[in-house]
Design an enzyme around this catalytic site. Structure first.
Site, PDB file in Angstrom:
ATOM      1  N   SER A  68       0.810  -1.208   0.000  1.00 23.34           N
ATOM      2  CA  SER A  68       0.000   0.000   0.000  1.00 23.34           C
ATOM      3  C   SER A  68       0.854   1.273   0.000  1.00 23.34           C
ATOM      4  O   SER A  68       2.047   1.232   0.271  1.00 23.34           O
ATOM      5  CB  SER A  68      -0.926  -0.016   1.205  1.00 23.34           C
ATOM      6  OG  SER A  68      -1.944   0.936   1.016  1.00 23.34           O
ATOM      7  N   ASP A  78      10.958  -0.956  -8.136  1.00 25.21           N
ATOM      8  CA  ASP A  78      10.229  -0.338  -7.027  1.00 25.21           C
ATOM      9  C   ASP A  78       8.910   0.166  -7.574  1.00 25.21           C
ATOM     10  O   ASP A  78       8.879   1.028  -8.441  1.00 25.21           O
ATOM     11  CB  ASP A  78      11.047   0.823  -6.450  1.00 25.21           C
ATOM     12  CG  ASP A  78      10.279   1.543  -5.353  1.00 25.21           C
ATOM     13  OD1 ASP A  78       9.664   0.854  -4.522  1.00 25.21           O
ATOM     14  OD2 ASP A  78      10.274   2.789  -5.342  1.00 25.21           O
ATOM     15  N   ILE A 128       8.352  -1.084  12.008  1.00 25.13           N
ATOM     16  CA  ILE A 128       8.196  -1.768  13.298  1.00 25.13           C
ATOM     17  C   ILE A 128       8.731  -0.867  14.411  1.00 25.13           C
ATOM     18  O   ILE A 128       8.344  -0.995  15.567  1.00 25.13           O
ATOM     19  CB  ILE A 128       8.914  -3.154  13.226  1.00 25.13           C
ATOM     20  CG1 ILE A 128       8.473  -4.092  14.339  1.00 25.13           C
ATOM     21  CG2 ILE A 128      10.415  -3.007  13.214  1.00 25.13           C
ATOM     22  CD1 ILE A 128       7.232  -4.872  14.027  1.00 25.13           C
ATOM     23  N   GLY A 188     -26.662   9.657 -36.659  1.00 20.70           N
ATOM     24  CA  GLY A 188     -26.789  11.103 -36.472  1.00 20.70           C
ATOM     25  C   GLY A 188     -27.348  11.388 -35.097  1.00 20.70           C
ATOM     26  O   GLY A 188     -27.772  10.465 -34.377  1.00 20.70           O
ATOM     27  N   SER A 201     -26.021   5.659 -32.888  1.00 24.65           N
ATOM     28  CA  SER A 201     -24.704   5.010 -33.023  1.00 24.65           C
ATOM     29  C   SER A 201     -23.559   6.023 -33.044  1.00 24.65           C
ATOM     30  O   SER A 201     -22.962   6.267 -34.078  1.00 24.65           O
ATOM     31  CB  SER A 201     -24.666   4.091 -34.243  1.00 24.65           C
ATOM     32  OG  SER A 201     -25.210   4.706 -35.388  1.00 24.65           O
TER      33      SER A 201
HETATM   34  N1  LIG Z   1       9.385   5.384  11.111  1.00 19.99           N
HETATM   35  C1  LIG Z   1       9.515   4.791   9.940  1.00 19.99           C
HETATM   36  N2  LIG Z   1       9.188   5.494   8.852  1.00 19.99           N
HETATM   37  C2  LIG Z   1       9.338   4.895   7.659  1.00 19.99           C
HETATM   38  C3  LIG Z   1       9.825   3.574   7.532  1.00 19.99           C
HETATM   39  N3  LIG Z   1       9.861   3.259   6.228  1.00 19.99           N
HETATM   40  C4  LIG Z   1       9.427   4.340   5.554  1.00 19.99           C
HETATM   41  N4  LIG Z   1       9.099   5.337   6.400  1.00 19.99           N
HETATM   42  C5  LIG Z   1       8.574   6.657   6.032  1.00 19.99           C
HETATM   43  O1  LIG Z   1       7.303   6.475   5.415  1.00 19.99           O
HETATM   44  C6  LIG Z   1       7.099   7.439   4.388  1.00 19.99           C
HETATM   45  C7  LIG Z   1       6.750   6.770   3.082  1.00 19.99           C
HETATM   46  O2  LIG Z   1       7.866   6.058   2.606  1.00 19.99           O
HETATM   47  P1  LIG Z   1       8.060   5.685   1.070  1.00 19.99           P
HETATM   48  O3  LIG Z   1       9.277   4.838   1.008  1.00 19.99           O
HETATM   49  O4  LIG Z   1       7.985   6.846   0.207  1.00 19.99           O
HETATM   50  O5  LIG Z   1       6.765   4.782   0.864  1.00 19.99           O
HETATM   51  P2  LIG Z   1       6.354   3.977  -0.441  1.00 19.99           P
HETATM   52  O6  LIG Z   1       5.794   2.682   0.001  1.00 19.99           O
HETATM   53  O7  LIG Z   1       7.477   3.890  -1.395  1.00 19.99           O
HETATM   54  O8  LIG Z   1       5.175   4.877  -1.004  1.00 19.99           O
HETATM   55  P3  LIG Z   1       4.542   4.829  -2.487  1.00 19.99           P
HETATM   56  O9  LIG Z   1       5.601   4.377  -3.399  1.00 19.99           O
HETATM   57  O10 LIG Z   1       4.088   6.203  -2.789  1.00 19.99           O
HETATM   58  O11 LIG Z   1       3.420   3.869  -2.428  1.00 19.99           O
HETATM   59  C8  LIG Z   1       8.368   8.241   4.316  1.00 19.99           C
HETATM   60  O12 LIG Z   1       8.189   9.434   5.023  1.00 19.99           O
HETATM   61  C9  LIG Z   1       9.384   7.340   4.964  1.00 19.99           C
HETATM   62  O13 LIG Z   1      10.458   8.055   5.492  1.00 19.99           O
HETATM   63  C10 LIG Z   1      10.160   2.877   8.738  1.00 19.99           C
HETATM   64  O14 LIG Z   1      10.589   1.719   8.726  1.00 19.99           O
HETATM   65  N5  LIG Z   1       9.973   3.536   9.896  1.00 19.99           N
HETATM   66 MG   LIG Z   2       7.595   4.463  -3.347  1.00 22.14          MG
END
Ligand SMILES: Nc1nc2c(ncn2[C@@H]2O[C@H](COP(=O)(O)OP(=O)(O)OP(=O)(O)O)[C@@H](O)[C@H]2O)c(=O)[nH]1
Ligand SMILES: [Mg+2]
Lengths: 300, 634
Positions: B33, B111, B168, B468, B542
């Site tokens: 997501s 990615d 996490i 038409g 049509s």
């Molecule tokens: N605290 C925390 N923040 C995270 C972690 N991983 C990503 N983020 C933050 O979550 C936000 C979204 O991260 P992205 O890597 O852009 O997410 P994405 O899944 O690539 O998003 P889309 O490609 O747009 O779907 C950013 O602000 C990151 O810095 C994590 O493990 N811990």
């Molecule tokens: Mg992304």
């Protein structure tokens, strides 16, 4: 069971792309820039259609500011291999004497290369152009499809890329539109060198280290390739052992100090280096999104 | 640098290169997501493996300050989100491909974007992957988009899944949270046939469990992500499949050489092997396997080669050369999974181009049998598929093609659909099996055939198709034409939009999809009436060029007369015989042609009648003259 090596797979993939592109276009052309990626691309094209010759012309969009050694290499290769090469120089640039010193690197590149390319494509009516760009070169290239649609104005719209699944390419286009095809999209810099090594593909000698006259300007080592280069007070060309990781217009291409004068030496240096190959290109530094912008405007 | 350093590199470059060339390669994607941390993970993976060039790091630091989401700290997502629009919005829009290698393996990672709107770009990345990392935000658990991506992963046949429970750090490295998400996901995964799922808790941002197992989760006893990626077994089964090669290009350098160039998509081939050319079925033998580097004794799946045959058989682009021991089936009707990827919904009945292998044919899709609710996996009744919807449809082709089920050979069973007018790639599809229908429902050989019917009526049957705007005068003119023909003793029938919509098509509304189906049925009916020897007058708005073309193709171009009843919108609206324009303008009628639904005027109709400069009577005479001049009546 035969296990194909990584390079064999890449080669087969590129050949498939070449054949698909040629079959689905009316008037294809291959952009030939004399650099190592072009050399590999040309070699792959020869393989794709053997025993026939590649069913398209080559096009060099020239700026008159390439290294002398590049012109020599190009002309020799064309003669030896009997290639059908077109050279296009933007007549407006020729007339106005556009150059990087008086007009700046951005204008120079835009007028000679971007505008020149668009002119040539329109002039000859090419509807598909092969380019040697690789996805590992730059972050906006990493986003581009293998078959990339251009509008009638040659623009790339990164937000409207066609889905591209498996090995199925959609090369259909409306009149006036064209397609850019990147057969070596999935090759890395190392793959290119390794393939040159394995296949003994000829490349411009500038890639190998040799003593060359250079000056240091804005942190880059620029080779004084001919007497058109204006020297600033205090600048005295020095003979240093240098080589080039990428080749472009000599005033815009930085050399690296190196003793590597063999292919394996180059590869070794490349693997140990901590900077990217495009670092030597003056034009890419302008801004973070500069490549995407240039591509949208029609640059390769 | 995109390659982890090691000692051999400095001591023995040749040995290093040799080893590098023989490393195995894993292609994987990150999915899940929006904002779950996919791009951050890739950035982190590259960074921690010391695979980022210094000049890129400098740029990353600057970018993080400028547009980063981490308050100036390194925002690893910016290493992959390369488009200006992505950096502005902090989301991924299109798939990025990154390349790196470790001592043990080479990797290509795609990615993909999490945003639902860009699912087609995720599908693009997934189509060539061996493994998928499905990310979940530990605070959010399994979401719709997690399920949607997992469903696509399963559908496309990606066998290996790593479930990464990310962020996490934001739930205090809680094992409980992790276990709950793991069990939720496993339950869903098993329902969609994903059975190789490895789970791992991680923080992409903080770097826990990426290249090394850190101290924050002592309860986790598995490998770090990089270790998992290096270890997973990927087996290349393509070579054990039956031999297949789609011919991309006929290679004819001179009169003495005729080779067929293509990439082998399954099995192996040697000179002397018995093969068949499909769909024709002609049997022959492989003579040579030609390459730039000389002839081969054997070629295997994955290689691009040129094959010559011992016989002068007819082979052209798109044909498949296959082992004669197990040739692919040939059919023109299929059941297939469709992933719709265009902003415009699928139009059942409209012809699209279908590209499979090196072949492009015309295809029409029936109404979906159902679409899949990716949340509940329920099969939902559907009339059409919209952007990002996945469904099952029957497909009808205008020519038979050779194919294998997608599950056996992706290149022989995966296809794309292309819109004939916009040229956009509108859908991806997977062939599963051919419908037996085409084999069993043969055309009844009818003794009293079309020409017998026509002869009996002493006329040449045809369709006069009036198109038409509403209120342009189609029905009025068609009625006069029919009356005049009837008076001359002709056998006619008038199909009128309003009347047909009361009966045959009363289940259809006015959406684009329904309009297409409306016209499809009417073309079929008028086609049958032509077979019966009648002069058929069809009076339908049509509005779409594509459907009128379909009608023309169904009936046969030489029996189809398109009459464009050309009345400007303002004039038709002024006449408004049924008061419909008034209603539409008041917003009481949706999808009204000319108001909020387009009318595409014919490009080259056989006849155009301009109702502002002639009476309906004159228009009818013009049409009857045309019929006479072209020998339909005498
Ligand atoms: N605290 C925390 N923040 C995270 C972690 N991983 C990503 N983020 C933050 O979550 C936000 C979204 O991260 P992205 O890597 O852009 O997410 P994405 O899944 O690539 O998003 P889309 O490609 O747009 O779907 C950013 O602000 C990151 O810095 C994590 O493990 N811990
Ligand atoms: Mg992304």
């Amino acid at each position: 069971m035969t296990t194909l090596t990584h390079l064999q797979r890449l080669e087969a993939e590129s050949i498939q792309i070449f054949r698909e592109a040629v079959s689905e276009s009316e008037r294809p052309v291959m952009l030939y820039s004399v650099g190592k990626d072009s050399s590999v691309m040309l070699h792959l094209a020869l393989k794709a259609f053997a025993p026939s010759p590649p069913p398209f012309q080559l096009l060099h969009v020239d700026t008159t500011w390439k290294f002398q050694a590049m012109y020599e290499f190009r002309d020799r290769l064309v003669a030896e291999k009997g290639l059908d090469l077109l050279v296009h120089r933007n007549p407006e640039c020729v007339e106005r004497g556009i150059n990087p010193f008086d007009h700046g690197s951005a204008t120079h590149t835009d007028m000679w290369k971007t505008e020149g390319l668009k002119q040539a494509l329109d002039l000859y009516g090419f509807d598909l152009a092969f380019g040697g760009a690789r996805r590992d070169e730059e972050k906006s290239r990493a986003k581009e499809r293998v078959f990339s649609l251009r509008s009638a104005q040659h623009r790339w719209d990164p937000k409207l890329q066609r889905p591209e699944l498996w090995h199925l390419y959609n090369a259909r286009k409306a009149p006036g539109e064209s397609v850019r095809v990147f057969p070596i999209s999935n090759w890395t810099e190392l793959d290119i060198w390794q393939y040159i090594h394995r296949e003994q593909i000829p490349i411009v000698p500038l890639y190998f280290a040799a003593k060359r006259p250079v000056i240091e300007r804005d942190g880059a080592l620029i080779m004084v390739d001919d007497d058109r280069m204006p020297l600033q007070p205090g600048e005295v060309p020095e003979m240093r052992s240098v080589r080039f990781r990428t080749l472009g217009c000599y005033p815009l291409t930085g050399a690296v100090e190196s003793e590597a004068d063999t292919l394996t030496g180059i590869i070794q240096e490349m693997l140990l280096t901590t900077s990217s190959e495009r670092q030597g290109r003056v034009i890419d530094h302008d801004s973070s999104g500069s490549m995407e912008k240039k591509k949208q405007e029609g640059y390769f | 640098m995109a390659h982890a350093s090691d000692d051999l590199l400095e001591t023995d470059i040749d040995a290093y290169l040799d080893r590098h060339e023989h490393k195995s390669m894993l292609r994987f994607i990150t999915c899940g997501s929006v904002d779950d941390g996919k791009s951050t993970l890739i950035g982190r993976l590259l960074y921690d493996s010391k695979l980022v060039f210094e000049d890129h790091l400098v740029a990353l630091e600057a970018d993080s300050k400028k547009v980063g989401t981490q308050g100036g700290e390194l925002d690893f997502a910016l290493l992959v989100d390369g488009l200006a629009a992505e950096r502005e919005q902090g989301i991924t829009i299109d798939v990025a491909y990154r390349f790196f290698s470790t001592e043990r393996r080479k990797f290509i990672v795609a990615d993909t974007p999490g945003h639902e709107q860009y699912t087609r770009n995720m599908v693009t990345g997934a189509s060539t992957a061996d493994l998928a990392i499905v990310l979940i935000d530990a605070r959010k658990g399994v979401l719709t988009q997690t399920r949607r991506h997992s469903f696509v992963v399963s559908l496309l046949g990606i066998r290996h899944v790593v479930l990464a429970v990310n962020k996490i750090d934001l739930v205090d490295y809680s094992e409980e949270v992790y276990r709950q998400i793991e069990s939720d996901y496993r339950e869903f995964a098993s329902q969609i046939g994903l059975d190789d799922v490895t789970c791992i808790p991680m923080s992409a941002l903080a770097g826990d469990n990426i290249t090394e197992v850190g101290p924050n989760m002592p309860w986790y006893d598995g490998l770090p992500l990089m270790g998992l990626l290096e270890d997973v077994q990927i087996d290349d089964e393509l070579q054990s499949l039956p031999f297949r090669m789609a011919v991309q290009w006929v290679n004819r350098p001179d009169l003495d050489f005729r080779g067929f160039s293509g990439q082998i998509s399954g099995g192996t081939v040697r000179p002397g092997v018995a093969v068949r050319v499909l769909p024709s079925g002609r049997a022959t033998t492989v003579d040579r396997i030609v390459t730039f580097d000389g002839d081969l004794e054997e070629a295997v799946a994955g290689q691009s080669v040129t094959i010559t045959l011992t016989d002068e058989v007819d082979v052209s682009r798109g044909d498949v050369i296959a082992t004669s021991l197990a040739p692919p089936a040939v059919a023109d009707q299929f059941e297939a999974h469709i992933i719709w990827m265009d902003d415009h919904e699928m139009l059942p009945g409209r012809p699209y181009l279908l590209k499979i292998g090196a072949r492009t044919v015309n295809a029409t899709l029936a109404q979906p049998k159902y679409k899949v609710n990716v949340n509940t996996l329920e099969h939902v009744a559907a009339r059409t598929l919209e952007l990002n919807e996945i469904g099952i449809c029957n497909i009808n082709l205008d020519r038979p093609i050779p194919f294998d089920a997608y599950g056996e050979n992706r290149d022989m069973g995966g296809f794309i659909l292309i819109d004939r007018f916009t040229n956009a790639t509108v859908a991806a599809g997977l062939l599963h099996f051919a419908l037996r229908r085409s084999d069993n429902v043969h055309w009844q050989a009818i003794e009293v055939d079309k020409s017998a019917h026509a002869l009996q009526k002493a006329q040449k049957p045809c369709v006069v198709w009036f198109t038409g705007l509403s209120g342009s005068g189609k029905s009025t003119i068609a009625n006069i034409v029919e009356r005049k023909l009837f008076e001359q003793g002709r056998h006619t029938y008038l199909l009128d939009g309003d009347n047909v919509r009361h009966g045959l098509n009363k289940d259809l509304g006015f959406t684009d999809a329904d309009r297409v189906e409306n016209i499809r049925r009417v073309s079929e009916v008028s086609g049958l009436m032509v077979d019966a020897g009648l002069i058929v007058l069809v009076s339908f708005i049509s509005p779409f060029i594509a459907e009128r073309r379909m009608a023309r193709e169904r009936v046969g171009a030489d029996e189809f007369i398109e009459v464009y009843v050309d009345t400007p919108l303002a004039v038709a609206e002024e006449r408004d015989p049924k008061g419909l324009y008034l209603k539409a303008r008041r917003g009481e009628l949706a999808n009204f042609t000319g108001i909020d639904s387009p009318y595409e005027a014919p490009e080259s109709p056989e006849l155009t009648v301009d109702t502002t400069s002639m009476t309906p009577e004159q228009a009818a005479d013009l049409i009857i003259d045309h019929l006479r001049q072209h020998g339909f009546i005498n």
